[in-house]
Design an enzyme around this catalytic site. Structure first.
Site, mmCIF file in Angstrom:
data_model
loop_
_atom_site.group_PDB
_atom_site.id
_atom_site.type_symbol
_atom_site.label_atom_id
_atom_site.label_comp_id
_atom_site.label_asym_id
_atom_site.label_seq_id
_atom_site.Cartn_x
_atom_site.Cartn_y
_atom_site.Cartn_z
ATOM 1 N N THR A 133 0.814 -1.211 0.000
ATOM 2 C CA THR A 133 0.000 0.000 0.000
ATOM 3 C C THR A 133 0.855 1.272 0.000
ATOM 4 O O THR A 133 1.993 1.249 0.476
ATOM 5 C CB THR A 133 -0.893 -0.011 1.263
ATOM 6 O OG1 THR A 133 -1.524 1.254 1.413
ATOM 7 C CG2 THR A 133 -0.090 -0.272 2.536
ATOM 8 N N ASP A 134 0.255 2.366 -0.458
ATOM 9 C CA ASP A 134 0.960 3.654 -0.387
ATOM 10 C C ASP A 134 0.988 4.211 1.042
ATOM 11 O O ASP A 134 1.717 5.160 1.322
ATOM 12 C CB ASP A 134 0.326 4.668 -1.348
ATOM 13 C CG ASP A 134 -1.139 4.976 -1.046
ATOM 14 O OD1 ASP A 134 -1.736 4.322 -0.159
ATOM 15 O OD2 ASP A 134 -1.701 5.866 -1.717
ATOM 16 N N GLU A 135 0.198 3.603 1.943
ATOM 17 C CA GLU A 135 0.148 4.139 3.323
ATOM 18 C C GLU A 135 1.477 3.987 4.049
ATOM 19 O O GLU A 135 1.701 4.636 5.060
ATOM 20 C CB GLU A 135 -0.965 3.455 4.125
ATOM 21 C CG GLU A 135 -2.322 3.708 3.527
ATOM 22 C CD GLU A 135 -3.469 3.622 4.514
ATOM 23 O OE1 GLU A 135 -3.229 3.511 5.716
ATOM 24 O OE2 GLU A 135 -4.621 3.689 4.045
ATOM 25 N N TYR A 158 -1.944 -0.263 10.986
ATOM 26 C CA TYR A 158 -2.048 -0.984 9.700
ATOM 27 C C TYR A 158 -0.850 -0.644 8.808
ATOM 28 O O TYR A 158 -0.165 -1.536 8.293
ATOM 29 C CB TYR A 158 -3.359 -0.615 8.988
ATOM 30 C CG TYR A 158 -3.348 -0.960 7.505
ATOM 31 C CD1 TYR A 158 -3.366 -2.285 7.072
ATOM 32 C CD2 TYR A 158 -3.299 0.048 6.531
ATOM 33 C CE1 TYR A 158 -3.336 -2.604 5.715
ATOM 34 C CE2 TYR A 158 -3.272 -0.257 5.178
ATOM 35 C CZ TYR A 158 -3.286 -1.575 4.771
ATOM 36 O OH TYR A 158 -3.245 -1.887 3.427
ATOM 37 N N LYS A 162 2.186 -3.085 7.409
ATOM 38 C CA LYS A 162 2.479 -3.296 5.986
ATOM 39 C C LYS A 162 3.917 -2.858 5.674
ATOM 40 O O LYS A 162 4.611 -3.492 4.883
ATOM 41 C CB LYS A 162 1.489 -2.511 5.107
ATOM 42 C CG LYS A 162 0.070 -3.049 5.091
ATOM 43 C CD LYS A 162 -0.075 -4.447 4.540
ATOM 44 C CE LYS A 162 0.140 -4.548 3.048
ATOM 45 N NZ LYS A 162 -0.181 -5.915 2.533
#
Ligand code: NAD
Ligand code: DAU
Length: 351
Positions: A133-135, A158, A162
């Site tokens: 993810t870009d998060e 989260y 990741k």
């Protein structure tokens, strides 16, 4: 080609399997624990394909996972299984550490051992594709984009879990030579997304006549990508991506949350007008913000476009209409999803 897909009963994993069945002659083994977010109905017709196998399995279960590798003998792994909802990670981070970090570690170890026993040709062509993810990059200000070189700065449990999994995958390549590719994608939307996420949650609440809870001032920005465009990018990255490389994937479609919710309301007004004839936008309600809420995500996806030739097909406007129609037409899938979650507010326990 034989592919193990983890998380194939989830939102993006099921889109990947549906695409594999439709566009290739590959054989798939889906490993999925079937948490609240997993539903085999999401595979659609692909569920009945002779080329799709399934094991209900936790990726933390090393023995079970080893058995699937030994029996199925994959040429590649697409790893999507994860706990994926930021608000749940705020309330209860434990499962995120377990699945996203320990589960990824377990899968890497099983893959490394299997890969180590392949012949030279098999070793060279094997690929472990980690879907992320870009998060992991944290939050942007008003300017700039996330590139493949952006520093990791995860803000939610989260995102941190990741980020941890991305680092493990990278290390298994650098240290052990396991052939990997990592992709980091922006916010997906489309059919079969669990109705805890912004777009499907707002659709469900709107048609049920409930308030539409917009966090904070509604001015946080996300970069939206239609899930089938993401699935196409993933198949391209698996086949053409260079070993050891990272590719960012994004929709080039930045929207504030309030823009998204207002667009949904306007489209719903046309497709399924409320009984009283009042616009769904009257249901919008601003609520307490998400703790640690990232302000803006935006992806620079020049690399995957130039190097692999990926082009998304949907615009936000075309994708959102398809998505709304899908939710209006698939009440049974929504009913099953809502058995586990009835739309209550999540993720406030960090404040
Ligand atoms: P999802 O929550 O819809 O699906 C996750 C799937 O993983 C479910 O089928 C669930 O049953 C399965 N799963 C969870 N824990 C497991 C375990 N321990 N063992 C085996 N299976 C398990 O998630 P999604 O939105 O489809 O996301 C898929 C992947 O893509 C995730 O890795 C996520 O981080 C990443 N991603 C998602 C988005 C997005 O916008 N949804 C964007 C970028 C990246
Ligand atoms: O950027 C990629 C990420 O996008 C993925 O890695 C995650 O798995 C996925 O869940 C998604 O994370 P977000 O936190 O951005 O998605 P969510 O749908 O939860 O929220 C989108 C935005 O909408 C966010 O700014 C919070 C806001 N929001 C969300 C909900 C559920 C609201 O305003 N109200 C809501 O009820």
């Amino acid at each position: 080609m034989r592919i193990i897909v983890t998380g194939g009963a989830g939102f993006i994993g099921s889109a990947v399997i549906r695409k594999i069945v439709k566009d290739t002659d590959w054989i798939v083994h889906n490993i999925d624990k079937l948490t609240y977010a997993g539903n085999l109905l999401s595979l659609g017709e692909a569920q009945d394909s002779e080329r799709v196998f399934f094991s209900r399995l936790d990726i933390c279960d090393k023995t079970g996972t080893e058995r699937v590798f030994r029996d199925f003998r994959p040429h590649a792994v697409m790893h999507l299984a994860a706990e994926s909802h930021v608000d749940r990670s705020i309330d209860d981070p434990g499962e995120f550490i377990s699945t996203n970090i320990v589960g990824t570690y377990t899968l890497l170890e099983v893959a490394r051992s299997y890969w180590g026993e392949l012949d030279a040709k098999g070793k060279k062509s094997f690929k472990f594709h980690h879907i992320s993810t870009d998060e992991v990059f944290g939050s942007l200000g008003h300017q700039g984009y996330f590139t493949e070189e952006t520093r990791y700065q995860p803000n939610s449990p989260y995102a941190a879990s990741k980020a941890g999994s991305d680092h493990l995958v990278r290390a298994w390549n650098k240290t052990y030579g396991l052939p990997i590719v990592i992709t980091n994608c922006s916010n997906n939307y489309g059919p079969y997304q669990y109705p805890e996420k912004l777009i499907p949650l707002m659709i469900q609440k709107a048609i049920s006549g409930d308030a539409l809870p917009v966090y904070g001032a509604g001015d946080n920005v996300r970069d939206w990508l239609y899930v089938e465009d993401h699935a196409a990018a993933l198949l391209l990255a698996l086949q053409k991506g260079k070993t050891g490389e990272v590719y960012n994937i994004g929709g080039n479609s930045e929207k504030t949350n309030i823009e998204v919710v207002k667009t949904l309301c306007l489209e719903l007004d046309k497709l399924s007008p409320s009984k009283g004839g009042v616009s769904y936008s009257a249901q919008i309600s601003y609520v307490e913000d998400r703790p640690g809420h990232d302000k803006r995500y935006a992806i620079d996806c020049t690399k995957i476009k130039h190097e692999l030739g990926w082009i998304p097909k949907e615009t936000f406007n075309s994708g959102i209409v398809k998505t709304i129609k899908w939710y209006l037409d698939n009440e049974e899938w929504c009913r099953q999803a809502m058995v586990n979650y009835q739309g209550q507010r999540l993720g406030t326990s960090g404040s």
